[in-house]
Write an enzyme that holds these catalytic residues in place. Structure first.
Site, PDB file in Angstrom:
ATOM      1  N   LYS A   1     -24.970  45.862  20.508  1.00 32.12           N
ATOM      2  CA  LYS A   1     -23.586  46.273  21.141  1.00 32.12           C
ATOM      3  C   LYS A   1     -23.327  44.736  21.975  1.00 32.12           C
ATOM      4  O   LYS A   1     -24.183  43.991  22.511  1.00 32.12           O
ATOM      5  CB  LYS A   1     -23.834  47.131  22.226  1.00 32.12           C
ATOM      6  N   CYS A  98       2.944  42.383  -2.317  1.00 29.82           N
ATOM      7  CA  CYS A  98       1.956  42.471  -3.162  1.00 29.82           C
ATOM      8  C   CYS A  98       0.950  41.260  -2.726  1.00 29.82           C
ATOM      9  O   CYS A  98       1.177  40.292  -2.571  1.00 29.82           O
ATOM     10  CB  CYS A  98       2.515  41.881  -4.647  1.00 29.82           C
ATOM     11  N   LYS A 136       9.237  46.671   1.522  1.00 29.62           N
ATOM     12  CA  LYS A 136       8.250  47.119   1.078  1.00 29.62           C
ATOM     13  C   LYS A 136       6.914  46.014   2.068  1.00 29.62           C
ATOM     14  O   LYS A 136       7.002  44.811   1.471  1.00 29.62           O
ATOM     15  CB  LYS A 136       7.622  47.443  -0.269  1.00 29.62           C
TER      16      LYS A 136
END
Length: 460
Positions: A1, A98, A136
């Protein structure tokens, strides 16, 4: 941690560790994702423009969106947008995202990760076409909101969020990645799609909806059911797109999703009791799917199972056969419609207001784990997870194999996330003061307290 200086010490909220969407080597209908290194279509623009005209001729009442891509060149975007418009498309989607291959050619991601380029491209398309169009977006950026805002400023009618996430799916034992190409077994980073990226897509959709209220969002990325579609609507999407799920099955699932969405809307109009989750009623007490009576302190295996059966038989004798029939859980319950069925507009974005920065979360309203011993299958998974990677707050009886949650529970929710039995472990409000265990006390730190709903809780 990870640890920090005392001046930067934190107090965790709860719950905060929940079940993931995919895991393991799942194949067929159970697989949770795809990775592809496929580029854009191999077919010509003329082929697609003819196809658009033919589809609109044969299905005039269906919406057809043409997906187009160019480099950062005004003449190219103008020409392609006009061709798609003249072919009869109802709207355009600009592929600016893309993540592989096309970026190396100055297209796709190469355009979509720069707000300035996105803004200019949208301006060019706006000037070239009267059709509504959507940019997009790629999730492979630091701030997808900045890209969405640039698209809006450029004149886009909305955005699609998101395209695939760039990734490397796996490496085989021979050291070669998959997919691999040619005798040299080379590969490249591809686009991950499907359920594995749903959390990323949900974040993108909700962040855009929060930053740009009313700006239409077409959501895509892990829509594998009506329930998943409803999640995107509540996160702010107006429309969902489906691809990986169709690849994994076929187009018939669209009818399934439509039926499922109608059902989910209808269920919201009924007087359902607490505990319903979508189409799933509250989980009854059970072992191996069969109802069980409550018998505290006895597991369901070996000699303990026999003792359970004896006690349950005694309880039934005390109740009597008539009482067992009249008050049994066998009766079907009829739920009445008490409110109108919601409209789509009632659902879109309803969750956005409750999504925000970590510092807005409550540190005073903590929860703890509650284990239902009658449903527990005594597998020890909660104990192992808490002991080895949690807060050592669960004990495991050496004989009965019944787990017990101690006062050390911090409400992290890890145990509930790994438990194989649905609702065997639930998270309930903490009734006692919560003082974080700092390991070594910090001098001068004196937690204050306040009352919340009549209960005294930690105030940080």
């Amino acid at each position: 941690k990870t640890f920090v200086l005392d001046k930067d010490i934190t107090t965790n909220v709860s719950p905060r560790i929940v079940r993931g969407t995919t895991s393991g080597h799942n194949y067929g209908p159970g697989q949770g994702a795809f990775l592809n290194i496929e580029l854009i279509s191999e077919k010509s623009a003329e082929y697609w423009c003819r196809g658009i005209a033919e589809l609109k001729r044969d299905f005039p009442d269906r919406v057809l969106i043409a997906s187009i891509m160019c480099g950062f060149c005004q003449e190219d975007w103008t020409a392609l947008a006009r061709r798609a418009t003249e072919a009869g498309a109802d709207a355009l989607e600009l592929n600016l995202s893309c993540p592989h291959g096309m970026g190396e050619k100055g297209m796709g991601l190469a355009c979509g990760e720069d707000p300035g380029l996105v803004r200019d491209i949208c301006k060019w398309v706006r000037a070239a076409s009267r059709l509504p169009f959507f940019a997009k977006l790629t999730p492979n950026v630091t701030s997808i909101v900045a890209i969405a805002r640039a698209a809006q400023e450029g004149g886009a009618d909305g955005v699609t969020a998101t395209n695939t996430v760039s990734g490397l799916m796996g490496i085989k034992n021979d050291g070669a990645a998959w997919p691999r190409v040619g005798k040299d077994k080379k590969t490249t980073y591809g686009g991950v799609s499907g359920n594995a990226i749903r959390p990323i897509a949900l974040k993108a959709v909700s962040a855009i909806a929060k930053a740009l209220p009313g700006f239409p969002i077409l959501a895509t990325g892990g829509v594998d059911s009506a329930d998943a579609a409803m999640q995107f609507f509540r996160a702010g999407a107006s429309v969902v797109q489906i691809c990986s799920a169709v690849q994994n099955q076929d187009f018939t699932l669209i009818e399934d999703y439509c039926t499922g969405l109608k059902t989910l809307f209808y269920l919201q109009s009924l007087n359902l009791p607490a505990g319903w989750e979508g189409q799933s009623p509250p989980t009854p007490k059970h072992q191996l799917g069969k109802p069980v009576e409550a018998v505290r302190g006895l597991p369901s295996f070996g000699q303990y199972l026999k003792e359970r059966q004896v006690r349950i038989a005694r309880q039934k004798l005390e109740k009597g056969p008539i009482d067992s029939v009249l008050n049994g859980d066998w009766k079907k319950v009829r739920y009445e419609q008490v409110r109108p069925v919601p409209k789509m507009s009632d659902v879109i974005g309803v969750s956005v207001a409750n999504i925000g920065p970590w510092n807005d979360l409550s540190l005073t309203e903590q929860v703890v784990a509650l284990i239902d011993e009658d449903m527990c299958i005594n597998c020890g998974k909660c104990y192992m997870a808490c002991n080895d990677s949690g807060y050592q707050a669960i004990t495991f009886h050496p004989e009965t194999h019944l787990p017990h949650v101690t006062d050390d529970c911090t409400g992290c929710t890890l145990c509930a996330s790994v438990c194989p039995i649905i609702d065997c472990i639930t998270m309930v409000p903490r009734n006692s003061l919560y003082y974080p265990n700092r390991g070594v006390p910090i001098p001068g730190e004196i937690p204050a307290v306040e009352k919340v709903n009549g209960k005294v809780l930690l105030k940080v």
